[in-house]
Write an enzyme that holds these catalytic residues in place. Sequence first.
Site, PDB file in Angstrom:
ATOM      1  N   CYS A 153       0.832  -1.208   0.000  1.00 27.40           N
ATOM      2  CA  CYS A 153       0.000   0.000   0.000  1.00 27.40           C
ATOM      3  C   CYS A 153       0.870   1.262   0.000  1.00 27.40           C
ATOM      4  CB  CYS A 153      -0.989  -0.021   1.155  1.00 27.40           C
ATOM      5  SG  CYS A 153      -2.348   1.165   0.947  1.00 27.40           S
ATOM      6  N   HIS A 264      -3.647  -5.018   0.694  1.00 27.12           N
ATOM      7  CA  HIS A 264      -3.142  -5.450   2.003  1.00 27.12           C
ATOM      8  C   HIS A 264      -3.347  -6.953   2.194  1.00 27.12           C
ATOM      9  CE1 HIS A 264      -2.428  -1.558   4.124  1.00 27.12           C
ATOM     10  NE2 HIS A 264      -3.282  -1.105   3.211  1.00 27.12           N
ATOM     11  N   GLU A 266      -2.012  -8.879   4.351  1.00 26.47           N
ATOM     12  CA  GLU A 266      -1.984  -9.242   5.771  1.00 26.47           C
ATOM     13  C   GLU A 266      -3.352  -9.068   6.448  1.00 26.47           C
ATOM     14  OE1 GLU A 266      -1.930  -4.947   5.901  1.00 26.47           O
ATOM     15  OE2 GLU A 266      -0.852  -6.380   4.627  1.00 26.47           O
TER      16      GLU A 266
END
Length: 340
Positions: A153, A264, A266
């Site tokens: 990001c 993202h 994660e």
Amino acid sequence: MSGMCSHFGLAALVLYLLTVDVLANPRSIPVQRTTRLHPNSIRYNVNNNRPIIGILSQEPSKSMASVSPESVSYIAASYVKWLEGQGARVVPIRINQPDSYYKAIFNSINGLLIPGGGASLVTSGYGRAGSILYDLSIEANNNGDFFPVWGTCLGFELLLYLSAAKKNYLTSCESYNRASTLKFLPDASTSHLYQRAPDGVLKTLSKEKSTSNFHHWCMTRENMTMSNLDKFYRPLATSTDDSGLEFVATIEAVNYPIWGVQFHPEKNVYEWGANLTSVPHSPGAVKAGLYFADFFVSQARKSQHRFSSRREEESYLIYNYSPVYTGNVSSSFLQSYFFY
């Protein structure tokens, strides 16, 4: 002669039967993906089974600072878990430190993760530290010292900014709290990142809204070409924002082990904030999110950097800090590490 002819006849019969079988069952044809190696990657075939990856910290937002008013920087715990889950350990990298600190850290870790967030690319300690570490990685790889870098990001945006000689070619867009699919571009099939990805992961990414987007700035393919960034990076996949604007979602450096994703991965696994209504948590999305971590950790295993001693190594590891619950003040992170 007759014996030789009979052997030839038998061979021809076997070849004919194999040909008929392949034509009747096209799935039995082995699919070969073209392997494209970075110039120096052939030298790095010895795995380091103790990989340590540095995560760059950044200035806390006002809401995050309310949890720890004296903190100078923070790291979301989801990034730490994301790497630890694939067999790596983590060293937090502080901001506003002398150049000698970043040089010492760089020589001791096996990869760098530049995380997402809200810091300025130009004026923040995050931006300055990221610039120093980026330059060190370019220098090391140019000298045959394999060192991988990953940007997520804001980290993706910082990589583009630094690779464009600190010029910003990003375009305003709206892709905040939005789950998207990936549209793979032709170069994806020969990229390091995607060419060996499991078919199930590729199917999830292309068919299911499985990437978690939280950004207000985008890189278009047109701007990559106009800025000549497409000479440094190959765009591998795109997504679209709320208005249908197509933006680059994945990049891979042409001659360096550097990767970036605008989304993202994660969050799919580790973020459950009440306001994160778009974050995909399906089994396929979770596996896809973990695939990217597994890939990056596998690259870090090729680096031979190390701390001078076990004691020094232990003094830098994230285990010296405790994560704090921040889900009550932040819509983005359930837990965070703070540094003073």
